[in-house]
Scaffold this active site. Structure first.
Site, mmCIF file in Angstrom:
data_model
loop_
_atom_site.group_PDB
_atom_site.id
_atom_site.type_symbol
_atom_site.label_atom_id
_atom_site.label_comp_id
_atom_site.label_asym_id
_atom_site.label_seq_id
_atom_site.Cartn_x
_atom_site.Cartn_y
_atom_site.Cartn_z
ATOM 1 N N CYS A 72 -62.363 13.906 -1.221
ATOM 2 C CA CYS A 72 -61.224 13.929 0.481
ATOM 3 C C CYS A 72 -59.827 14.188 0.471
ATOM 4 O O CYS A 72 -59.467 13.897 -0.172
ATOM 5 C CB CYS A 72 -61.602 12.429 1.305
ATOM 6 S SG CYS A 72 -60.624 11.767 2.509
ATOM 7 N N CYS A 109 -64.641 8.057 7.915
ATOM 8 C CA CYS A 109 -62.893 8.048 7.351
ATOM 9 C C CYS A 109 -62.053 9.084 8.533
ATOM 10 O O CYS A 109 -62.882 9.519 8.805
ATOM 11 C CB CYS A 109 -63.622 9.110 6.098
ATOM 12 S SG CYS A 109 -61.650 9.702 5.850
ATOM 13 N N ARG A 165 -30.624 2.358 -13.044
ATOM 14 C CA ARG A 165 -31.736 1.548 -13.725
ATOM 15 C C ARG A 165 -32.500 2.236 -13.409
ATOM 16 O O ARG A 165 -33.298 2.098 -15.090
ATOM 17 C CB ARG A 165 -31.760 -0.180 -12.541
ATOM 18 C CG ARG A 165 -33.172 -0.334 -13.042
ATOM 19 C CD ARG A 165 -33.784 -2.044 -12.432
ATOM 20 N NE ARG A 165 -34.528 -2.458 -13.295
ATOM 21 C CZ ARG A 165 -35.833 -2.260 -13.302
ATOM 22 N NH1 ARG A 165 -36.667 -1.241 -12.585
ATOM 23 N NH2 ARG A 165 -36.549 -3.493 -14.399
ATOM 24 N N ASP A 183 -27.900 -7.147 -2.592
ATOM 25 C CA ASP A 183 -28.272 -6.134 -2.868
ATOM 26 C C ASP A 183 -28.256 -5.165 -2.721
ATOM 27 O O ASP A 183 -27.750 -4.359 -1.700
ATOM 28 C CB ASP A 183 -29.065 -6.352 -0.905
ATOM 29 C CG ASP A 183 -31.014 -5.977 -0.782
ATOM 30 O OD1 ASP A 183 -31.430 -5.359 -1.404
ATOM 31 O OD2 ASP A 183 -31.221 -5.916 0.670
ATOM 32 N N ASP A 187 1.109 4.022 -2.434
ATOM 33 C CA ASP A 187 -0.161 5.425 -2.866
ATOM 34 C C ASP A 187 1.363 6.893 -3.227
ATOM 35 O O ASP A 187 1.047 8.102 -2.882
ATOM 36 C CB ASP A 187 0.174 5.532 -0.867
ATOM 37 C CG ASP A 187 -0.578 5.101 0.005
ATOM 38 O OD1 ASP A 187 -1.871 4.733 -0.984
ATOM 39 O OD2 ASP A 187 -0.503 4.748 0.539
ATOM 40 N N TYR A 211 -22.537 -8.803 -13.987
ATOM 41 C CA TYR A 211 -22.681 -9.631 -14.208
ATOM 42 C C TYR A 211 -22.901 -10.053 -15.370
ATOM 43 O O TYR A 211 -23.336 -10.843 -16.307
ATOM 44 C CB TYR A 211 -23.471 -10.035 -13.009
ATOM 45 C CG TYR A 211 -24.539 -9.434 -12.827
ATOM 46 C CD1 TYR A 211 -26.049 -9.214 -13.710
ATOM 47 C CD2 TYR A 211 -24.812 -8.892 -11.880
ATOM 48 C CE1 TYR A 211 -26.531 -8.042 -12.743
ATOM 49 C CE2 TYR A 211 -24.810 -8.121 -10.998
ATOM 50 C CZ TYR A 211 -26.410 -7.576 -11.733
ATOM 51 O OH TYR A 211 -27.305 -7.379 -11.476
ATOM 52 N N GLU A 240 -26.151 -17.442 -9.222
ATOM 53 C CA GLU A 240 -25.052 -16.313 -9.211
ATOM 54 C C GLU A 240 -25.482 -15.790 -7.981
ATOM 55 O O GLU A 240 -27.049 -16.151 -7.711
ATOM 56 C CB GLU A 240 -25.458 -15.285 -10.324
ATOM 57 C CG GLU A 240 -24.374 -15.417 -11.109
ATOM 58 C CD GLU A 240 -24.492 -14.558 -12.617
ATOM 59 O OE1 GLU A 240 -24.265 -13.374 -12.423
ATOM 60 O OE2 GLU A 240 -24.774 -14.946 -13.897
ATOM 61 N N CYS A 255 -63.950 5.240 1.635
ATOM 62 C CA CYS A 255 -64.286 6.654 1.895
ATOM 63 C C CYS A 255 -64.947 6.910 0.604
ATOM 64 O O CYS A 255 -63.309 7.173 -0.762
ATOM 65 C CB CYS A 255 -62.912 7.352 2.688
ATOM 66 S SG CYS A 255 -63.478 9.146 2.399
ATOM 67 N N CYS A 281 -61.820 13.183 6.529
ATOM 68 C CA CYS A 281 -63.007 13.283 6.881
ATOM 69 C C CYS A 281 -64.136 13.278 6.844
ATOM 70 O O CYS A 281 -65.100 14.297 7.142
ATOM 71 C CB CYS A 281 -63.387 14.129 4.980
ATOM 72 S SG CYS A 281 -64.324 12.230 4.569
ATOM 73 N N LYS A 312 -27.102 -13.235 -5.517
ATOM 74 C CA LYS A 312 -28.293 -11.198 -5.688
ATOM 75 C C LYS A 312 -27.782 -10.958 -4.843
ATOM 76 O O LYS A 312 -28.673 -11.011 -3.544
ATOM 77 C CB LYS A 312 -29.458 -12.073 -5.904
ATOM 78 C CG LYS A 312 -30.996 -10.937 -6.354
ATOM 79 C CD LYS A 312 -31.739 -11.325 -6.768
ATOM 80 C CE LYS A 312 -33.364 -10.276 -6.637
ATOM 81 N NZ LYS A 312 -32.943 -9.490 -6.203
ATOM 82 N N SER A 341 -36.242 -6.334 -14.854
ATOM 83 C CA SER A 341 -36.939 -6.716 -13.672
ATOM 84 C C SER A 341 -36.659 -8.621 -13.776
ATOM 85 O O SER A 341 -37.170 -8.792 -14.619
ATOM 86 C CB SER A 341 -37.747 -6.802 -12.840
ATOM 87 O OG SER A 341 -37.912 -5.218 -12.543
ATOM 88 N N LEU A 342 -36.604 -9.375 -12.906
ATOM 89 C CA LEU A 342 -36.118 -10.685 -12.736
ATOM 90 C C LEU A 342 -37.685 -11.491 -11.949
ATOM 91 O O LEU A 342 -38.610 -10.388 -10.900
ATOM 92 C CB LEU A 342 -35.456 -11.402 -11.716
ATOM 93 C CG LEU A 342 -33.927 -11.425 -12.722
ATOM 94 C CD1 LEU A 342 -32.806 -11.196 -11.296
ATOM 95 C CD2 LEU A 342 -34.123 -11.812 -13.662
ATOM 96 N N LYS A 345 -29.531 -18.533 -14.302
ATOM 97 C CA LYS A 345 -29.983 -17.877 -15.625
ATOM 98 C C LYS A 345 -29.631 -19.039 -16.555
ATOM 99 O O LYS A 345 -29.095 -20.074 -16.455
ATOM 100 C CB LYS A 345 -28.565 -16.678 -16.687
ATOM 101 C CG LYS A 345 -29.192 -14.994 -15.272
ATOM 102 C CD LYS A 345 -28.233 -14.575 -15.974
ATOM 103 C CE LYS A 345 -28.175 -13.639 -14.208
ATOM 104 N NZ LYS A 345 -26.724 -12.674 -15.272
ATOM 105 N N LYS A 380 -35.928 -16.204 -4.073
ATOM 106 C CA LYS A 380 -36.005 -15.375 -3.286
ATOM 107 C C LYS A 380 -35.739 -16.331 -1.727
ATOM 108 O O LYS A 380 -36.560 -17.285 -1.291
ATOM 109 C CB LYS A 380 -37.010 -14.466 -2.921
ATOM 110 C CG LYS A 380 -36.900 -13.319 -4.077
ATOM 111 C CD LYS A 380 -36.444 -12.520 -4.041
ATOM 112 C CE LYS A 380 -36.196 -11.229 -2.961
ATOM 113 N NZ LYS A 380 -37.263 -10.032 -3.756
ATOM 114 N N ASP A 416 1.114 -0.794 -0.356
ATOM 115 C CA ASP A 416 -0.053 0.359 0.308
ATOM 116 C C ASP A 416 0.872 1.428 0.052
ATOM 117 O O ASP A 416 0.050 2.053 -0.703
ATOM 118 C CB ASP A 416 -0.937 0.232 1.623
ATOM 119 C CG ASP A 416 -2.341 -0.848 0.910
ATOM 120 O OD1 ASP A 416 -2.193 -1.358 -0.056
ATOM 121 O OD2 ASP A 416 -2.912 -1.064 2.018
ATOM 122 N N GLU A 439 -24.365 -4.488 -9.932
ATOM 123 C CA GLU A 439 -24.700 -4.456 -8.882
ATOM 124 C C GLU A 439 -23.772 -3.230 -8.190
ATOM 125 O O GLU A 439 -22.673 -3.817 -7.378
ATOM 126 C CB GLU A 439 -25.513 -5.072 -8.130
ATOM 127 C CG GLU A 439 -26.597 -4.646 -7.127
ATOM 128 C CD GLU A 439 -27.673 -5.301 -7.801
ATOM 129 O OE1 GLU A 439 -29.237 -4.453 -6.811
ATOM 130 O OE2 GLU A 439 -28.027 -5.512 -9.202
#
Length: 659
Positions: free
Chosen positions: A422, A399, A131, A112, A34, A217, A108, A417, A402, A110, A79-80, A281, A305, A30, A165
């Site tokens: 309202c 409600c 995205r 987050d 530097d 990916y 692979e 309502c 209102c 997923k 989307s998947l 996939k 998921k 390092d 991601e």
């Protein structure tokens, strides 16, 4: 000599960055790195004529943006679809193997984080786009440039579009929250929220300080480079300098895929970054291309998921809110608990029957989870924890806003309502109209809408497009200085160019979602034609049933709604469907679809034809150019053959579309 030394240092530092961040195999200390970086910074400062936006020194950051420019993706970011069990995966596998028996899968992690698309020309980093809604994202080039693992110069001089991601590692999350605690700032709830908040920063030096990372990916233009599978694409991405998650595996059966998914779930807590599932996939690109896409998701991939984490909490209160349609939604205020990395204080209770069937009471100890890892819900009640103070909940008859009487329609579980004036309904309708899937008006989110509504500046949808006449009134509001107002007005003006399906969805017609709005707009071409549609005509559109058709016609039978649409058109909103033609490949050609298509629905095929300038008609005649046929094709195919009209199988059609 100076220029030569600068180029030499850049080349060395790019290589060291690649070894450290992509290969995880540093070849230099390092301190030595530097020293070389310091030398390059000094030389570049003393010789500004040799400036290069992709120099390793640009990762130091410091660029402050005015805002984020909207950018249209050249290729949509889909989307998947989701799977939650082995049975779901087996159904996915059966659909694939019904057409292709010899298939391989890549599994692979997923991640987050935030999905991102980045472009390189001749191996040089040029642009990064979020995205967004899948079609349009925001230019965050300056922020991606300062993420250490994002290469500014590839190992080969290639033109590529790469997707992946961006995320915040757990170690960075801990460090950032410690710093925010010391500064008295609100803490981030989880790694994903922290990454999202960081990417919204206008100062790139702040982005750099927070230690974001990324895994890449998808090689969008892999076919152009002679790459024929996802496994080859991942190897190529790593070779040219990208950080690729090493945990991907290749399998021949869906059962082996499921075993791998279980392994991934077991190791999720020790990875050092958050994942919320696995992505499966089809490996072979030729099969991917043949399987194609639905309107929102690829048919060749699915996300598994993980099961939602369940924890105990206590119901501190039950209260109801009013939605844009007047629907009354009960909610539970909970003793705050951590679930899947987020602090959860509220859960939806859906409707009166849900509360009654689960017998949820104020003071109950309950089991809470996140449905689909997003919306908190109460799974069950611990009745053994009751001490007698918990009493059954009585659903309100008025409600909460209102105070008008609530109505529960026959055969429905929800209360409404029905007061058209309202205030809560009005505000929620405005929020919906400006939301991402509708008009996507940047900075006109829920808080801003309520602020403007309470100030008397927003009472109807057309009021949004009158805000340019209320600048002084807006600038005196909290956090609404001249720059904020200018940005809001620019976003409002830009929204006028949206294709009509966006504001058709934004009108909030009951039972009409974003996908249905697109199908209807594509079929009719303009809002004027949609307003004239009959129930019978609407029923000819795939995926439009009686409930939707009657809801659409019923909406436009009301004079006030027709006047609203006419007013919006007069204000400059685009009344046309503008997503139709992307090329002239089928310009002027008439197509007939017949038989059962196996890789797509009729509406998907129609959209593909229209996107390339063609027109789909219902019957075969001498004027028909092509008949596309699937399984069990009948008289239309026979007639086409008798007339000598060109006929394509579904596979031939896809080959022509993708040619």
């Amino acid at each position: 000599m100076i220029e030569k030394r600068i180029l030499e240092l850049r080349k060395q530092l790019h290589q060291y960055n690649y070894e450290y961040h992509a290969l995880d195999k540093p070849t230099i200390a390092d301190t030595e790195y530097d020293q070389l970086l310091h030398e390059l910074v000094t030389l570049e400062n003393e010789n500004p004529e040799f400036y290069d936006a992709n120099s390793p020194t640009q990762k130091i950051g410091g660029e402050i943006a005015e805002g984020f420019t909207k950018v249209s993706h050249r290729f949509p970011m889909y989307s998947l679809g989701n799977a939650f069990s082995l049975e779901d995966l087996q159904e996915f596998d059966a659909r694939v193997r019904s057409q292709f028996a010899d298939v391989e899968y890549i599994v692979e992690l997923k991640i987050d984080g935030l999905a991102m698309s980045i472009d390189y020309e001749d191996g040089q980093f040029t642009q990064a786009v979020t995205r967004g809604d899948g079609s349009v994202g925001e230019d965050v080039t300056a922020n991606l440039r300062v993420i250490n693992s994002v290469p500014l110069r590839l190992n080969e001089d290639v033109d590529v579009t790469v997707r992946g991601e961006v995320f915040m590692p757990v170690s960075s999350f801990t460090h950032v929250n410690e710093s925010r605690r010391e500064m008295g700032e609100a803490l981030f709830a989880n790694c994903r929220n922290a990454a999202a908040g960081t990417m919204r920063q206008l100062d790139a030096s702040v982005v750099r300080s927070r230690g974001l990372d990324g895994f890449w990916y998808t090689l969008v233009n892999a076919r152009e480079l002679g790459i024929s599978s996802q496994s080859e694409a991942l190897a190529f991405l790593k070779k040219i300098g990208f950080k690729v998650n090493p945990e991907y595996r290749q399998f021949a059966t869906i059962e082996a895929v499921y075993e791998r998914v279980q392994e991934i779930e077991a190791m999720r807590d020790v990875l050092g970054y958050d994942i919320d599932g696995a992505v499966i996939k089809v490996n072979q690109f030729a099969i991917q291309d043949a399987l194609g896409f639905t309107i929102r998701t690829p048919r060749f991939a699915i996300a598994y998921k993980f099961k939602a984490e369940e924890v105990k909490s206590v119901v501190e209160d039950i209260f109801v809110t009013v939605g844009r349609t007047g629907k009354i939604t009960p909610n539970a205020k909970l003793l705050p608990v951590q679930i899947s990395g987020s602090l959860v204080s509220y859960a939806t209770l859906h409707n009166e029957d849900y509360i009654t069937n689960k017998d949820i009471r104020v003071g109950d100890t309950v089991i809470v989870r996140k449905a689909g890892e997003i919306i908190p819900e109460i799974v069950s009640v611990d009745v053994n924890g009751r001490d007698g103070t918990q009493v059954p909940y009585v659903f309100p008859t008025q409600c909460p806003v209102c105070h008008e009487h609530l109505v529960r329609f026959e055969g429905e579980a929800d209360h409404y309502c029905v007061n058209v004036d309202c205030p809560a309904k009005i505000a929620e309708a405005l929020v919906h109209f400006a939301s991402r899937d509708a008009m996507n008006i940047d900075t006109l989110g829920e808080r801003r809408v309520y602020q403007l509504h309470e100030a008397g500046l927003l009472k109807t949808i057309p009021d949004i497009y009158r805000l340019h006449t209320r600048i002084e009134a807006m600038e005196v509001l909290d956090k609404m200085g001249s720059k904020s107002v200018e940005k809001l007005l620019a976003a409002i003006e830009a929204s006028k160019q949206n294709s009509v399906e966006k504001w058709l969805f934004g009108l909030g017609i009951r039972h009409v979602g974003a996908k249905t709005s697109s199908l209807i707009a594509a079929h009719y071409g303009s809002i004027q034609n949609i307003m004239k549609a009959t129930v019978e005509e609407l029923l000819t559109i795939d995926e439009v049933g009686t409930v939707i058709a009657e809801s659409v016609t019923g909406f436009f039978e009301i004079d006030a709604n027709r006047h609203l649409v006419e007013e919006l058109v007069d204000m400059g909103l685009n009344p046309e469907y503008t997503q139709r033609v992307t090329s002239a490949k089928f310009a002027g050609m008439k197509f007939v679809l017949t038989g059962t298509l196996t890789t797509m629905g009729r509406s998907d095929a129609k959209k593909l034809i229209e996107a390339q300038g063609g027109d789909v008609v219902g019957s075969v005649s001498a004027k028909t150019d092509v008949v596309v046929y699937g399984d069990s094709a009948g008289s239309k195919l026979t007639k086409a053959q008798e007339l000598g009209i060109t006929t394509w199988t579904e596979m031939q059609f896809l080959e022509e579309v993708n040619a």
